[in-house]
Design a protein around this motif. Structure first.
Motif, short mmCIF file in Angstrom:
data_model
loop_
_atom_site.label_atom_id
_atom_site.label_comp_id
_atom_site.label_asym_id
_atom_site.label_seq_id
_atom_site.Cartn_x
_atom_site.Cartn_y
_atom_site.Cartn_z
N ARG A 1 -15.40 -21.53 -22.02
CA ARG A 1 -14.56 -21.36 -20.74
C ARG A 1 -14.46 -19.94 -20.33
O ARG A 1 -14.95 -19.72 -19.06
N ARG B 1 -17.95 -18.89 -19.20
CA ARG B 1 -18.36 -19.44 -17.68
C ARG B 1 -17.53 -18.47 -16.56
O ARG B 1 -18.08 -18.09 -15.72
N THR B 2 -16.41 -18.33 -16.88
CA THR B 2 -15.46 -17.55 -16.07
C THR B 2 -16.33 -16.39 -15.87
O THR B 2 -16.24 -15.72 -14.54
N GLN B 3 -16.70 -15.45 -16.94
CA GLN B 3 -17.24 -14.15 -16.77
C GLN B 3 -18.56 -14.32 -15.81
O GLN B 3 -18.79 -13.62 -14.93
N ASP B 4 -19.14 -15.68 -16.27
CA ASP B 4 -20.50 -15.51 -15.55
C ASP B 4 -20.31 -15.74 -14.14
O ASP B 4 -21.17 -15.21 -13.29
N ASP B 5 -19.29 -16.80 -13.79
CA ASP B 5 -19.29 -17.01 -12.15
C ASP B 5 -18.47 -16.02 -11.59
O ASP B 5 -18.58 -15.65 -10.52
N SER B 6 -17.81 -15.08 -11.98
CA SER B 6 -16.99 -14.24 -11.40
C SER B 6 -17.60 -13.27 -10.46
O SER B 6 -17.27 -12.52 -9.70
N GLU B 7 -19.20 -12.90 -10.87
CA GLU B 7 -19.96 -12.01 -10.15
C GLU B 7 -20.21 -12.59 -8.69
O GLU B 7 -20.28 -11.83 -7.75
N THR B 8 -20.37 -13.96 -8.90
CA THR B 8 -20.86 -14.73 -7.57
C THR B 8 -19.72 -15.28 -7.07
O THR B 8 -19.91 -15.65 -5.78
N ARG B 9 -18.64 -15.77 -7.44
CA ARG B 9 -17.71 -16.67 -6.86
C ARG B 9 -16.95 -15.87 -5.71
O ARG B 9 -16.46 -15.03 -5.67
#
Ligand code: PLP
Length: 466
Positions: free
Chosen positions: A6, A9-17
């Motif tokens: 989790r 995933r948060t780290q990966d998404d935070s760039e684009t979210r």
């Protein structure tokens, strides 16, 4: 999914979210302090900053590298506030000032040269009218005030030397709503920017840049602070305006004040902001204190929730006043009866703010009686506080204006301005009833006196017949 997955995933998404407004109000512009781990923004209460070496000091002074020099020009606590408000307004960046008036003055000053011209809404804060008409005149800058509802008046007022159009999202104190997209389009057709004072809406209710405005201003003293504690202001630039269109030598051409630097060419979307900071703030000197910036960063965290409460109470107060026999009219765009209701639904769908005026029957004398009878509402010259506030503009905030100017800003002798706070709605209405009862008693006394004067008209002396 494991916790490790989790987190990954948060780290990966935070760039684009694309984070929501409420999330950005709490997190934008500040990360936990890398040295201490402090979660609140530290208050860097320092005038100067130690340079690493002479080379980096020179690079900072030349604006070749961005680094802290001196707190009149930049400060990390102030920068956290600037980054957060720029994010919430959807701008490229922001520069904070010691007051809303200073932010306005610096914003205009950066655009103009002697002999230039501005077009502004006439239905704005009285202090702004004075700044536009009288203080800018001392710099040989002429200002035409127009009826903000009349698009052809904006169009007709623009001259070859006009450098900007200016208006307030929600006019102080008349409650008029600016048709931001329409005025922006008129301004852009002439190659000039629209500057909007968004103080009364705050970015929680309206973001003028999304509607075409180029620069947004705030008196941060109001809703950004939220508790009536500290004076400050801020200017946010969208970064989208083309300052190199031939109309803005003050921004685009090499600056004699900065050894020939052409700000727009050199800094692109940050060109105007760099000039605003590195020249205007440096030279006019109205810098925001780090402590006030700290309070504003905190203020922004609760802005969305506070504005919800403000508009809910404002609607309750406006509806109560609308039905009262002592009230001539209520100027709240949230009411269906308001001529600005349709514009408010478009630009302010979450609520038409919480500062508005109403006109008492009977004018000035009744206005005084009303205010003096209030117990809970504070009689003072500010707005945008958790506490509910009241003022009589004709004798206070708008006192410097002559009768003609007063009428053009939409103020009548009996106009009362309210800033609805967070108290229990029933208590606010109870206190307004106190005021309205006092106004009614004054009205009855005035009417009785007028009646007595009419009925005791001088009569012919009685003839005595002997
Ligand atoms: C709409 C608006 N803009 C600007 C200002 C000036 O702000 P400050 O008092 O922070 O200088 C005020 C002050 O009341 C205001 O109401």
């Amino acid at each position: 999914m494991t916790t490790a997955d989790r987190m990954k995933r948060t780290q990966d998404d935070s760039e684009t979210r694309e984070f929501g407004f409420e999330t950005r109000a709490i997190h934008a512009g500040h990360r936990p302090d890398p040295t201490t781990g402090a979660s609140a923004p530290p208050i860097y209460q320092t005038a100067g900053f130690v340079f690493e070496d002479t080379e980096s000091a020179a690079a900072y002074f030349n604006l070749q590298e961005y680094g802290n020099i001196y707190s009149r020009i930049m400060n990390p606590t102030v920068a956290a506030f600037e980054e957060r408000i720029a994010n919430l307004e959807g701008g490229a960046g922001a520069v904070a000032f010691a007051s809303g008036m200073a932010a306005q003055m610096a914003t205009f000053y950066t655009l103009v040269q002697p002999g230039d011209h501005l077009v502004a809404s006439q239905a704005v804060y009285g202090g702004t009218v004075t700044q536009l008409k009288h203080t800018l005149a001392k710099l040989s800058v002429d200002v035409t005030l127009v009826d903000p509802d009349d698009l052809s008046a904006w169009e007709a007022a623009i001259r070859p030397n006009t450098r900007a159009c200016f208006g307030e999202t929600i006019g102080n104190p008349g409650g008029n709503i600016l048709d931001i997209a329409a005025v922006a389009s008129v301004a852009h057709d002439h190659g000039i920017p629209l500057i909007v004072d968004n103080t009364f809406a705050s970015p929680a209710l309206c973001r003028p840049i999304e509607w075409g405005a180029d620069i947004v201003l705030h008196s941060a003293t109001k809703y950004i602070d939220g508790h009536g504690t500290s004076i400050g202001g801020v200017t946010i630039d969208s970064g989208a305006f083309n300052w190199s269109n031939g109309r803005f030598p003050a921004v685009a051409e090499p600056s004699a004040e900065y050894h020939g630097l052409a700000f727009h060419e050199t800094f692109g979307v940050y060109g105007y902001l760099m000039k605003l900071r590195a020249e205007t703030l440096r030279d006019l000197g109205a810098a925001l204190s780090p402590f006030n910036a700290f309070l504003y960063t905190l203020g922004l965290e609760t802005l969305p929730v506070r504005m919800e409460r403000h508009v809910r109470n404002a609607m309750g107060v406006a509806s109560f006043l609308e039905g009262h026999p002592m009230v001539e009219r209520v100027r709240y765009a949230g009411l269906e009866s308001s001529p600005y209701h349709a514009l408010a639904q478009r630009y302010l769908p979450q609520g038409a703010g919480a500062v508005f005026a109403f006109d008492l029957k009977g004018g000035r004398t009744n206005g005084r009686a009303f205010i003096e009878a209030l117990r809970l509402w504070s009689h003072l010259a500010n707005v945008g506080d958790t506490k509910s506030l009241v003022i009589h503009p004709a004798s206070t905030t708008h006192r410097q204006l002559n009768d003609e100017e007063l009428a053009s800003t939409g103020v009548a002798p009996g106009t009362i301005r309210l800033s609805v706070g967070h108290e229990t709605l029933d208590d606010l209405i109870w206190d307004l009833e106190n005021g309205l009862r006092a106004a009614q008693a004054t009205q009855e006394k005035t009417q009785a006196a007028a009646h007595a004067a009419n009925t005791t008209e001088p009569t012919e002396p009685t003839q005595v017949t002997l």
